[in-house]
Design an enzyme around this catalytic site. Sequence first.
Site, PDB file in Angstrom:
ATOM      1  N   CYS A 288       4.477 -15.005   2.106  1.00  0.00           N
ATOM      2  CA  CYS A 288       4.816 -13.682   2.636  1.00  0.00           C
ATOM      3  C   CYS A 288       5.309 -13.754   4.078  1.00  0.00           C
ATOM      4  O   CYS A 288       6.240 -13.044   4.455  1.00  0.00           O
ATOM      5  CB  CYS A 288       3.626 -12.751   2.500  1.00  0.00           C
ATOM      6  SG  CYS A 288       3.216 -12.419   0.762  1.00  0.00           S
TER       7      CYS A 288
ATOM      8  N   HIS B  85       2.470 -10.092  -4.218  1.00  0.00           N
ATOM      9  CA  HIS B  85       1.604  -9.750  -3.085  1.00  0.00           C
ATOM     10  C   HIS B  85       2.094  -8.422  -2.515  1.00  0.00           C
ATOM     11  O   HIS B  85       3.290  -8.115  -2.561  1.00  0.00           O
ATOM     12  CB  HIS B  85       1.680 -10.823  -2.011  1.00  0.00           C
ATOM     13  CG  HIS B  85       1.078 -12.132  -2.403  1.00  0.00           C
ATOM     14  ND1 HIS B  85       0.680 -13.062  -1.466  1.00  0.00           N
ATOM     15  CD2 HIS B  85       0.808 -12.677  -3.612  1.00  0.00           C
ATOM     16  CE1 HIS B  85       0.193 -14.118  -2.083  1.00  0.00           C
ATOM     17  NE2 HIS B  85       0.264 -13.910  -3.388  1.00  0.00           N
TER      18      HIS B  85
ATOM     19  N   GLU C 285       2.699  -7.266   0.530  1.00  0.00           N
ATOM     20  CA  GLU C 285       3.774  -7.285   1.518  1.00  0.00           C
ATOM     21  C   GLU C 285       5.083  -7.810   0.940  1.00  0.00           C
ATOM     22  O   GLU C 285       6.168  -7.379   1.342  1.00  0.00           O
ATOM     23  CB  GLU C 285       3.368  -8.055   2.774  1.00  0.00           C
ATOM     24  CG  GLU C 285       2.980  -9.493   2.548  1.00  0.00           C
ATOM     25  CD  GLU C 285       1.504  -9.715   2.241  1.00  0.00           C
ATOM     26  OE1 GLU C 285       0.939  -9.010   1.393  1.00  0.00           O
ATOM     27  OE2 GLU C 285       0.918 -10.633   2.855  1.00  0.00           O
TER      28      GLU C 285
ATOM     29  N   CYS D 195       0.046 -14.762   3.830  1.00  0.00           N
ATOM     30  CA  CYS D 195       0.049 -16.174   3.441  1.00  0.00           C
ATOM     31  C   CYS D 195       1.402 -16.788   3.831  1.00  0.00           C
ATOM     32  O   CYS D 195       2.318 -16.069   4.260  1.00  0.00           O
ATOM     33  CB  CYS D 195      -0.165 -16.292   1.936  1.00  0.00           C
ATOM     34  SG  CYS D 195       1.248 -15.706   0.952  1.00  0.00           S
TER      35      CYS D 195
END
Length: 170
Positions: free
Chosen positions: A103, A70, A72, A100
């Site tokens: 993260c 992801h 981040e 999410c």
Amino acid sequence: METHSLIKENTLTAQYDTPDDEYYMHLALEEADYAAELGEVPIGAVVVSADGVVVRAHNRREVDHDPSAHAEFIALREAAQQLGRWRLSDCTVYVTLEPCPMCAGLMQQARIKRCVFAAADPKSGALGTLYRLHDDSRLNHSFQVTSGVLADESSKLLQDFFSRLRKNRS
């Protein structure tokens, strides 16, 4: 008990009022555009310290065949490497979609100062929409969250991407 109340008060989702938030979110949106060009879900992230941008990243799950890739997550890992430390307590993470649980959990573990996100994520948002990992009193760190910075731009980018994806599948 009063300390706990102060922590919660300081970490509530706030409306942004700084032009820096928009500037850094524009950089994150540029990263989201790069992700879309690669066929990735268009999400971008930027990690910023007092000295400015530390790192920029975008989603790479498809390209890297990595479920943790992801935007981040990548940005936080690279920032820690560049800064030579895992504690990022002076850093703000800008991301185009609400993080999410994975993260948000990494942000909590990295001890970030603040997260600024654009669009809320009704399916997996962990910083206010479904969960509040940033200010859960059971965890050992809390951080500030600012939401809605350039949310319309981010939402449009995501909607256009998924619209093209559906069109190409038919």
